[in-house]
Design an enzyme around this catalytic site. Structure first.
Site, mmCIF file in Angstrom:
data_model
loop_
_atom_site.group_PDB
_atom_site.id
_atom_site.type_symbol
_atom_site.label_atom_id
_atom_site.label_comp_id
_atom_site.label_asym_id
_atom_site.label_seq_id
_atom_site.Cartn_x
_atom_site.Cartn_y
_atom_site.Cartn_z
ATOM 1 N N HIS A 131 93.404 15.929 23.355
ATOM 2 C CA HIS A 131 94.564 16.124 24.235
ATOM 3 C C HIS A 131 94.165 16.012 25.700
ATOM 4 O O HIS A 131 94.884 15.411 26.502
ATOM 5 C CB HIS A 131 95.202 17.501 24.010
ATOM 6 C CG HIS A 131 96.125 17.568 22.847
ATOM 7 N ND1 HIS A 131 97.288 16.834 22.767
ATOM 8 C CD2 HIS A 131 96.067 18.305 21.713
ATOM 9 C CE1 HIS A 131 97.907 17.116 21.632
ATOM 10 N NE2 HIS A 131 97.180 18.005 20.971
ATOM 11 N N HIS B 132 90.232 18.133 18.223
ATOM 12 C CA HIS B 132 91.659 17.840 18.371
ATOM 13 C C HIS B 132 92.135 18.203 19.786
ATOM 14 O O HIS B 132 92.799 17.407 20.455
ATOM 15 C CB HIS B 132 92.436 18.632 17.310
ATOM 16 C CG HIS B 132 93.918 18.478 17.382
ATOM 17 N ND1 HIS B 132 94.631 17.775 16.441
ATOM 18 C CD2 HIS B 132 94.835 18.957 18.267
ATOM 19 C CE1 HIS B 132 95.921 17.823 16.759
ATOM 20 N NE2 HIS B 132 96.067 18.547 17.861
ATOM 21 N N GLU B 133 91.785 19.404 20.244
ATOM 22 C CA GLU B 133 92.237 19.854 21.566
ATOM 23 C C GLU B 133 91.581 19.057 22.691
ATOM 24 O O GLU B 133 92.234 18.750 23.694
ATOM 25 C CB GLU B 133 91.993 21.350 21.747
ATOM 26 C CG GLU B 133 92.708 22.245 20.749
ATOM 27 C CD GLU B 133 94.201 21.982 20.605
ATOM 28 O OE1 GLU B 133 94.850 21.531 21.581
ATOM 29 O OE2 GLU B 133 94.736 22.211 19.509
ATOM 30 N N CYS C 123 100.143 19.285 14.724
ATOM 31 C CA CYS C 123 100.066 19.470 16.176
ATOM 32 C C CYS C 123 101.390 20.016 16.688
ATOM 33 O O CYS C 123 102.454 19.551 16.271
ATOM 34 C CB CYS C 123 99.763 18.122 16.829
ATOM 35 S SG CYS C 123 99.610 18.184 18.621
#
Length: 169
Positions: free
Chosen positions: A137, A133-134, A91
């Site tokens: 966030h 993953h994004e 990341c």
């Protein structure tokens, strides 16, 4: 276009839950362009707006080898998950750290493009993992949250040490 500063763990701003984009305006399109430039400059394959201290539901991704197939996801939503997968993830906000994270093998995603048009797509392999993953966030979650407290603290201490060293320069 501008390269934006990427926040790094353990910065508390990374824990902010992003708000939906109400309307895709020229300002939002500029944010998208700046995020793409930042992602390419940092040699990442994905970037969420929260990583650059913009707390709106915007993600950019480009997993192509040629780095010329950007995807823009505004107000993205995973509407279906299938199977199990996982790779060693890294990341931009946790530089130098990698860890195996369990993810869905395939996802169906709904989002708006940079012009505000809704679209839907199926993703698998690296794209599915990158999307998940994004989107983490955007929810204020980092891949280190999947690790044991011991591993997470080791990474935090290492990054704080690097930050202190860089501040002395």
């Amino acid at each position: 276009m501008s390269v934006l500063q990427v926040l790094t763990f353990p910065d508390d701003r990374l824990r902010t839950v992003a708000k939906p984009v109400e309307q895709v305006t020229p300002e939002i399109q500029q944010i998208v362009d700046d995020m793409l430039e930042t992602m390419y400059a940092e040699e990442g394959i994905g970037l969420a707006a929260t990583q650059v201290d913009i707390h709106q539901r915007i993600v950019v991704i480009d997993i192509s080898e040629t780095r010329d197939q950007p995807m823009v996801l505004i107000n993205p939503e995973i509407i279906e998950k299938r199977g199990e997968d996982g790779i060693e993830e890294g990341c931009l906000s946790v530089p130098g750290a990698r860890a195996l994270v369990p993810r869905a093998a395939e996802v169906t995603v709904k989002a708006l493009d940079r012009n505000g048009q809704e679209y839907q797509f199926d993703a698998d392999d690296l794209l599915a993992i990158c999307v998940q993953h994004e989107l983490d966030h955007l929810a204020g979650k980092l891949f280190v949250d999947y690790l044991s407290p011991l591993k997470r603290n080791r990474i935090k201490e290492k990054l704080e040490k690097i930050k202190r060293f860089n501040e002395k320069k």
